[in-house]
Design a protein around this motif. Structure first.
Motif, short mmCIF file in Angstrom:
data_model
loop_
_atom_site.label_atom_id
_atom_site.label_comp_id
_atom_site.label_asym_id
_atom_site.label_seq_id
_atom_site.Cartn_x
_atom_site.Cartn_y
_atom_site.Cartn_z
N LYS A 191 0.85 -1.18 0.00
CA LYS A 191 0.00 0.00 0.00
C LYS A 191 0.89 1.23 0.00
CE LYS A 191 -0.61 -0.10 5.05
NZ LYS A 191 -1.61 -0.15 6.13
N GLY A 192 0.38 2.33 -0.56
CA GLY A 192 1.18 3.54 -0.61
C GLY A 192 0.47 4.64 -1.37
N ILE A 193 1.14 5.78 -1.47
CA ILE A 193 0.63 6.96 -2.18
C ILE A 193 1.13 6.91 -3.63
CG2 ILE A 193 0.73 9.48 -2.31
CD1 ILE A 193 -0.85 8.53 0.05
N LEU A 194 0.24 7.15 -4.58
CA LEU A 194 0.62 7.07 -6.00
C LEU A 194 1.46 8.27 -6.43
CD1 LEU A 194 -2.68 5.81 -7.68
CD2 LEU A 194 -0.75 4.46 -6.86
N TRP A 195 2.54 7.98 -7.16
CA TRP A 195 3.38 9.02 -7.79
C TRP A 195 3.90 8.48 -9.11
CZ3 TRP A 195 8.50 8.98 -9.50
CH2 TRP A 195 8.99 10.23 -9.93
N GLY A 196 4.03 9.35 -10.11
CA GLY A 196 4.62 8.94 -11.37
C GLY A 196 3.94 9.60 -12.55
N GLY A 197 3.86 8.86 -13.68
CA GLY A 197 3.26 9.39 -14.89
C GLY A 197 3.86 8.81 -16.14
N CYS A 198 3.99 9.65 -17.16
CA CYS A 198 4.47 9.23 -18.47
C CYS A 198 5.99 9.06 -18.45
CB CYS A 198 4.06 10.26 -19.51
SG CYS A 198 4.54 9.83 -21.20
N VAL A 199 6.46 7.94 -18.99
CA VAL A 199 7.89 7.62 -18.95
C VAL A 199 8.74 8.72 -19.58
CG1 VAL A 199 9.63 6.07 -19.96
CG2 VAL A 199 7.63 5.12 -18.82
N GLU A 200 8.34 9.18 -20.77
CA GLU A 200 9.17 10.17 -21.45
C GLU A 200 9.24 11.48 -20.65
OE1 GLU A 200 7.16 7.88 -24.91
OE2 GLU A 200 6.92 8.12 -22.74
N SER A 201 8.16 11.86 -20.02
CA SER A 201 8.18 13.07 -19.18
C SER A 201 9.04 12.86 -17.95
CB SER A 201 6.75 13.45 -18.76
OG SER A 201 5.97 13.80 -19.88
N LEU A 202 8.98 11.67 -17.37
CA LEU A 202 9.80 11.39 -16.19
C LEU A 202 11.28 11.34 -16.52
CD1 LEU A 202 7.54 8.77 -14.38
CD2 LEU A 202 7.97 11.14 -13.70
N VAL A 203 11.61 10.96 -17.75
CA VAL A 203 13.02 11.02 -18.18
C VAL A 203 13.51 12.47 -18.11
CG1 VAL A 203 14.57 10.81 -20.17
CG2 VAL A 203 13.00 8.94 -19.60
N ALA A 204 12.68 13.42 -18.59
CA ALA A 204 13.04 14.83 -18.51
C ALA A 204 13.12 15.29 -17.06
CB ALA A 204 12.03 15.68 -19.28
N GLN A 205 12.21 14.82 -16.22
CA GLN A 205 12.25 15.17 -14.80
C GLN A 205 13.56 14.68 -14.17
OE1 GLN A 205 10.10 16.63 -12.50
NE2 GLN A 205 8.59 17.27 -14.00
N MET A 206 13.95 13.47 -14.49
CA MET A 206 15.19 12.92 -13.93
C MET A 206 16.40 13.68 -14.45
SD MET A 206 14.57 10.33 -11.84
CE MET A 206 16.01 9.27 -11.90
N ALA A 207 16.35 14.09 -15.71
CA ALA A 207 17.50 14.78 -16.31
C ALA A 207 17.72 16.15 -15.67
CB ALA A 207 17.29 14.92 -17.81
N THR A 208 16.63 16.86 -15.39
CA THR A 208 16.80 18.18 -14.77
C THR A 208 17.06 18.06 -13.27
OG1 THR A 208 14.44 18.45 -14.27
CG2 THR A 208 15.19 19.19 -16.43
N ALA A 209 16.35 17.11 -12.63
CA ALA A 209 16.42 16.89 -11.18
C ALA A 209 16.01 18.12 -10.37
CB ALA A 209 17.82 16.44 -10.76
N LYS A 210 15.44 19.15 -11.05
CA LYS A 210 15.04 20.37 -10.36
C LYS A 210 13.70 20.22 -9.64
CE LYS A 210 15.23 24.21 -12.65
NZ LYS A 210 15.06 25.17 -13.78
N TYR A 211 12.83 19.38 -10.19
CA TYR A 211 11.45 19.35 -9.72
C TYR A 211 11.07 18.02 -9.08
CZ TYR A 211 11.46 23.24 -13.05
OH TYR A 211 11.76 24.38 -13.75
N LEU A 212 12.03 17.13 -8.88
CA LEU A 212 11.73 15.83 -8.32
C LEU A 212 11.34 15.93 -6.85
CD1 LEU A 212 14.63 13.66 -9.80
CD2 LEU A 212 12.21 13.61 -10.48
N PRO A 213 10.52 15.01 -6.37
CA PRO A 213 10.26 14.94 -4.93
C PRO A 213 11.55 14.63 -4.18
CG PRO A 213 8.68 13.60 -6.17
CD PRO A 213 9.75 14.01 -7.13
N SER A 214 11.54 14.90 -2.90
CA SER A 214 12.69 14.55 -2.07
C SER A 214 12.72 13.05 -1.82
CB SER A 214 12.63 15.30 -0.73
OG SER A 214 11.56 14.79 0.05
N ASP A 215 13.89 12.54 -1.46
CA ASP A 215 13.99 11.12 -1.11
C ASP A 215 13.02 10.77 0.00
OD1 ASP A 215 15.96 10.98 -3.00
OD2 ASP A 215 17.62 10.65 -1.61
N LYS A 216 12.88 11.66 0.98
CA LYS A 216 11.99 11.41 2.10
C LYS A 216 10.54 11.30 1.64
CE LYS A 216 10.48 13.41 6.51
NZ LYS A 216 10.63 14.55 7.45
#
Length: 346
Positions: free
Chosen positions: A204-229
């Motif tokens: 069980k948990g809280i849903l996070w994520g979305g479209c793979v190609e968009s998340l690739v851009a999110q990972m590349a910038t790393a500016k807008y990602l959630p915190s590890d916590k």
């Protein structure tokens, strides 16, 4: 686990804002947008209000950001819907004032490139709904899918936990929007492969994520990602777009998540059925089946290098195929492996 606000549900007769945060395709195919808005009024009893860039191709990032904030800031709007996706939304996030959204939280609906706006809201503790595009789901040829309608009604009007539906048939082959009469033609339906389960642990948990190609851009910038916590105790949701990406792309995304340590933080991974046909990639039924099969193997093989236990559930009805389940991002889900059922909280 990150805390999220509880947003009020809508009622028939409520006003909702309509925006195009990524691409102004309603300007090219107004009959599709108009049909979607008609369905919003007739089926859901909602009153849609469009913003200036909704039907404007190549609107500036600043103008689109202005419309997003105006749609959220208007107290008459009880929710905000994206017309469709696109490919440059990550560039406008920097033009959004977080305080506008903190002061005016409300449900947001959209998918694909709207992953970026979903993630922006998620970081602010505002839940949103992955799915329900005006042109795609509301403007579906001939009629909306019943399962899509039911899922949207849960998101809009109902509160509680509901089991995830599974479609008997699905569509991933479109009809040309430039031919207006195509809206009166049924889209091709194919038998659903069913849900693919891997792993033995309930989650069980809280849903996070979305479209793979968009998340690739999110990972590349790393500016807008959630915190590890904030990722602790979450369930990852993934789906690929109409680009029909090569399998190494989803593999690289998962490797990045694994090296970041997040595949040990996620409680489960839910993957939407991949779209495997587009006008410029018209695959045969066997080619489509092979593509889906290879993506499933890529997902399981990559995740298992980092986490041997979490449940991985694939071929779910969300993302770029129809009918579509609207996923409640920032809200709880339960994955019951021994009974092969998923519960979503709306």
């Amino acid at each position: 686990m990150k805390h999220f606000q509880t947003l009020p549900k809508l009622s028939p007769g409520d006003q909702v804002g309509i925006i195009s945060p990524s691409a102004g395709l309603p300007g090219l195919f107004p009959w599709v947008q108009d049909l979607g808005l008609e369905r919003m009024r007739d089926i859901f009893g909602l009153i849609p209000v469009e913003y200036p860039t909704t039907r404007m191709m190549n609107a500036s990032l600043e103008d689109r950001a202005r419309d997003i904030m105006a749609a959220f800031a208007d107290p008459n709007n009880k929710a905000v819907f994206a017309s469709i996706g696109g490919n440059d939304q990550i560039k406008l996030i920097k033009y959004l004032d977080p305080q506008v959204f903190r002061d005016n939280p409300k449900p947001f609906f959209g998918y694909s490139d709207n992953t970026h706006l979903h993630n922006f809201l998620w970081n602010l503790g505002i839940p949103s709904y992955y799915g329900g595009g005006i042109m795609n789901q509301f403007g579906m040829n001939v009629r909306m899918f019943d399962m899509t309608i039911d899922s949207l009604k849960h998101a809009l009007f109902n509160k509680g936990e509901f089991p995830l539906d599974i479609a008997n048939n699905y569509n991933d082959e479109g009809l040309d929007w430039s031919v207006k009469n195509n809206l009166a033609l049924e889209r091709k339906l194919e038998p659903n492969d069913g849900i693919y389960w891997d792993g033995t642990t309930n989650a069980k948990g809280i849903l996070w994520g979305g479209c793979v190609e968009s998340l690739v851009a999110q990972m590349a910038t790393a500016k807008y990602l959630p915190s590890d916590k904030d990722i602790d105790g979450t369930i990852l949701v993934l789906e690929t777009s109409e680009n029909i990406p090569q399998h190494w792309i989803i593999e690289y995304l998962l490797v990045g998540l694994g090296e970041r340590g997040w595949l040990d933080k996620f409680q489960a991974v839910l993957v939407g059925r991949p779209k495997a046909w587009e006008f410029n990639k018209q695959m045969t039924p066997q080619q489509k089946a092979d593509y889906r099969d290879q993506q499933r193997k890529t997902v399981v093989g990559t995740i298992r290098q980092y986490n041997a236990r979490i449940p991985i559930v694939q071929n779910i009805d969300f993302g770029h195929t129809d009918p579509q389940t609207v996923l409640p991002l920032g809200q709880k889900a339960r994955v019951i492996v021994d009974k092969q059922i998923i519960y979503l909280s709306y």
